[in-house]
Write a protein that holds these residues in place. Structure first.
Motif, mmCIF file in Angstrom:
data_model
loop_
_atom_site.group_PDB
_atom_site.id
_atom_site.type_symbol
_atom_site.label_atom_id
_atom_site.label_comp_id
_atom_site.label_asym_id
_atom_site.label_seq_id
_atom_site.Cartn_x
_atom_site.Cartn_y
_atom_site.Cartn_z
ATOM 1 N N GLN A 50 0.840 -1.190 0.000
ATOM 2 C CA GLN A 50 0.000 0.000 0.000
ATOM 3 C C GLN A 50 0.884 1.252 0.000
ATOM 4 O O GLN A 50 1.733 1.407 0.874
ATOM 5 C CB GLN A 50 -0.890 -0.038 1.248
ATOM 6 N N GLN A 93 0.614 4.704 0.440
ATOM 7 C CA GLN A 93 0.659 5.814 1.406
ATOM 8 C C GLN A 93 1.051 5.339 2.806
ATOM 9 O O GLN A 93 1.868 5.949 3.469
ATOM 10 C CB GLN A 93 -0.692 6.538 1.486
ATOM 11 N N GLN A 94 0.437 4.233 3.243
ATOM 12 C CA GLN A 94 0.629 3.871 4.650
ATOM 13 C C GLN A 94 1.198 2.474 4.849
ATOM 14 O O GLN A 94 1.441 2.068 5.972
ATOM 15 C CB GLN A 94 -0.727 3.928 5.372
ATOM 16 N N ASN A 98 6.495 0.697 2.541
ATOM 17 C CA ASN A 98 6.880 2.103 2.376
ATOM 18 C C ASN A 98 7.121 2.776 3.720
ATOM 19 O O ASN A 98 7.923 3.710 3.807
ATOM 20 C CB ASN A 98 5.829 2.852 1.566
ATOM 21 N N GLY A 99 6.463 2.306 4.764
ATOM 22 C CA GLY A 99 6.739 2.815 6.104
ATOM 23 C C GLY A 99 8.193 2.576 6.464
ATOM 24 O O GLY A 99 8.891 3.473 6.939
ATOM 25 N N ARG A 156 10.489 4.800 4.293
ATOM 26 C CA ARG A 156 10.537 6.181 4.791
ATOM 27 C C ARG A 156 11.408 6.260 6.040
ATOM 28 O O ARG A 156 12.198 7.180 6.205
ATOM 29 C CB ARG A 156 9.137 6.683 5.109
ATOM 30 N N PHE A 211 -1.957 0.265 10.007
ATOM 31 C CA PHE A 211 -0.797 0.820 9.313
ATOM 32 C C PHE A 211 0.124 1.609 10.236
ATOM 33 O O PHE A 211 0.894 2.433 9.790
ATOM 34 C CB PHE A 211 -1.252 1.700 8.147
ATOM 35 N N GLN A 212 0.022 1.344 11.531
ATOM 36 C CA GLN A 212 0.919 2.043 12.441
ATOM 37 C C GLN A 212 2.364 1.662 12.159
ATOM 38 O O GLN A 212 2.675 0.510 11.916
ATOM 39 C CB GLN A 212 0.584 1.654 13.877
ATOM 40 N N TYR A 213 3.240 2.667 12.156
ATOM 41 C CA TYR A 213 4.656 2.374 12.001
ATOM 42 C C TYR A 213 5.419 3.038 13.126
ATOM 43 O O TYR A 213 5.173 4.188 13.414
ATOM 44 C CB TYR A 213 5.150 2.864 10.639
#
Lengths: 294, 300
Positions: A130, A132-133, A137-138, A141, B66-68
């Motif tokens: 996914q 954006q989140q 990609n987390g 980033r 989607f917590q990182y």
């Protein structure tokens, strides 16, 4: 005379044993294949009961169809995952075959995706990617990529994401076969090389890798053929999109047949797929003779 | 803090000293082996991260998905997504029953019919045998996409389109299975049959009473591989089924996801439901699968 009778009896028995299976193969493989070959020369559309013979029109149409070339290109990109997966599997197999603890556990970890994964895992990857989140990609980033790729959501990277899933999926299968091949290499040979002062890396590159070349070749051929036939995971998560960027040939057949019900044309594309497999198989016959040392 | 340093200090000298003296090469080798294991363990766990993430997410709240950095073990385990998957109108119970029906009948039939035919190919001499086997092998080259359209038209004509028979009937026949069992039967010494012939047994008795019991591991391997194909088979179900009530697990899963496009926890609970049986098959049958795959590939 007696011998003749015996021979006839043997033949009868042979057909009796093979018969039930042969009937199925005839009904579900041979006859459909012939039927499909016939459809290639017709304009059969499922909604339209009138069928006419159109000769080579479908084939002409295929060669003028831009989507055909695009899906051919996407298929080639998809196939690139095969050698990558084989290369990685070789490295993993060499390490697991050598000095490590917990061999069984490690083998199971690498092998698990191949056995357990159908379409279900494709949906998991869809979320992992996914843009954006998603966790991938987390992570990117977090390690400093401020602008990570869009993966399945952009036309430039969608095939790359599919390739990553496929490399992950095939790795375990390739590894298992490499492990079986590595067992066959005599340990004396490796010991001798070590005695002569060869480095670990040198042994792998100039002794092990050439010795497993028949396996590498076999994995390449079977992997390419298997990959050409696949479309399930792509249909499940992208349906060929965005903008046809993940439409591979096998999916292109499916779409023409069951989205547009253009049966004649779909059959034609499916035979193009067959031609591709035929070429790879011919390379195998040719290559087995010269390229591989047994 | 203090206790740990004391513990370390008191532990280290006796454990290190004797190890170094006898053989530094052994220690070096052990260190290398540990390092290699750690590196491989890292990559091995990376391989199963999608599974771990799937299971973990299926127990989270929507806000946690989607917590990182990733929260691998959610604060409190939420079972409601799993309950949603297993109950209601489109319950997975239903898809499971469909999948079990299709997979078990197909697998049982295919395993037996493959063994039966493979015996004919491997252990009876008759005219045209090799030519027939070549036709079988050449059919392995034909991609399923070539067969989808004609099979769809034939099934529609025969009235089995959109029934489970459209999956079960073709599922009874696997060319790979014949190929694999033939490899196995070729490896059984022919003397076994000869002595049975002298005792007056025919091919049927030899097959059922002698060769088939010997082939149990090979049959198990084929059955496991075949079952996992049928369980995971999405493509045939997609082409040949339209009614929700007939859906097998892969189609049910897709259906669930199309109807719950933003319920990520539910999606992962559904994916977990789809994968669990395969994980069980994998854990129980790994040995057979590995054996079967390496045998057909290396000898084939």
């Amino acid at each position: 005379m007696k011998m003749n009778n015996w021979m006839r009896r043997q033949s009868m028995l042979g057909y009796l044993f093979i018969g039930p299976n042969m009937l199925g193969v005839l009904l579900f493989f041979v006859i459909p294949a012939l039927y499909s070959f016939y459809l290639m020369f017709t304009d059969y559309k499922f909604m339209n009961p009138e069928v006419s013979f159109v000769g080579l029109d479908n084939i002409k149409r295929l060669f003028q169809d831009e989507l055909f070339y695009l899906s051919l290109k996407n298929t080639v990109i998809f196939l690139l995952s095969v050698p990558v997966s084989i290369g990685l599997a070789f490295l993993v197999a060499v390490v697991l075959n050598g000095a490590v603890y917990m061999k069984k556990l490690l083998r199971a970890l690498f092998f698990m995706p191949y056995i357990t994964s159908g379409v279900a895992i494709a949906f998991v990857w869809m979320l992992l990617f996914q843009p954006q989140q998603g966790p991938i990609n987390g992570f990117l980033r977090a390690i400093g990529f401020s602008n990570p790729p869009g993966w399945l959501s952009t036309t430039e990277t969608s095939m790359l994401a599919i390739d990553i899933i496929w490399i992950w999926f095939m790795l375990g299968y390739n590894m298992i076969i490499y492990l079986a091949a590595l067992q066959e290499i005599s340990s004396e040979l490796l010991e001798a090389a070590r005695m002569d002062g060869a480095k670990r890396w040198q042994i792998i590159r100039s002794i092990v890798w050439p010795l497993v070349s028949p396996t590498t070749f076999l994995l390449l051929i079977t992997g390419l053929i298997m990959t050409i036939k696949t479309f399930g995971i792509i249909q499940a998560i992208t349906q060929g999109g965005p903008g046809n960027s993940t439409t591979i040939l096998s999916l292109f057949v499916y779409q023409n047949a069951f989205r547009y019900y253009d049966m004649g044309y779909a059959a034609t594309i499916s035979w193009a797929l067959f031609a591709l497999i035929l070429v790879i198989t011919m390379i195998q016959w040719w290559g087995q003779k010269r390229w591989v040392h047994y | 803090m203090k206790t740990t340093t004391i513990a370390k200090a008191s532990l280290q000298p006796p454990s290190r000293e004797p190890a170094r003296k006898p053989d530094t090469a052994v220690v070096k080798k052990g260190l290398f082996q540990s390092a290699a294991t750690l590196v491989m363990l890292f990559f091995g766990i990376l391989m199963v991260v999608p599974f771990l993430w799937m299971i973990s997410t299926s127990f989270k709240t929507p806000a946690e998905v989607f917590q990182y950095p990733i929260k691998w073990i959610p604060a409190d385990l939420r079972w409601d997504h799993h309950i949603k998957v297993w109950t209601g109108d489109n319950s997975f119970v239903h898809y499971y029953l469909n999948s079990l029906k299709v997979s078990i009948i197909s697998t049982a039939g295919a395993t037996f019919l493959s063994a039966f035919a493979a015996y004919g190919f491997a252990r009876i001499y008759f005219k045209g045998r090799n030519a027939l086997f070549m036709i079988y092998l050449s059919m392995m080259m034909v991609p399923p996409q070539v067969l989808f359209v004609p099979k769809f038209l034939m099934f529609d004509w025969a009235g089995i389109y959109n029934t489970h028979l459209a999956l079960i009937l073709p599922g009874l026949f696997t060319i790979f299975g014949v190929f694999m069992m033939r490899q196995f039967f070729l490896s059984v010494p022919y003397e076994i049959s000869e002595s049975a012939f002298i005792d007056g047994a025919g091919h049927f008795r030899i097959f059922f009473q002698l060769v088939l019991p010997l082939a149990k591991p090979a049959l198990a391997t084929l059955a496991i591989i075949d079952f996992s194909w049928h369980w995971n088979d999405y493509e045939n179900a997609l082409v040949f089924l339209i009614d929700d009530s007939l859906y097998t697990v892969p189609l049910g899963l897709q259906n669930f996801i199309l109807e719950n496009t933003v319920d990520y926890n539910g999606m992962m609970a559904a994916a977990t439901a789809g994968i669990i049986p395969m994980i069980i098959v994998f854990l129980l049958g790994q040995r057979f699968i590995v054996q079967g795959i390496s045998n057909t590939a290396v000898k084939g």
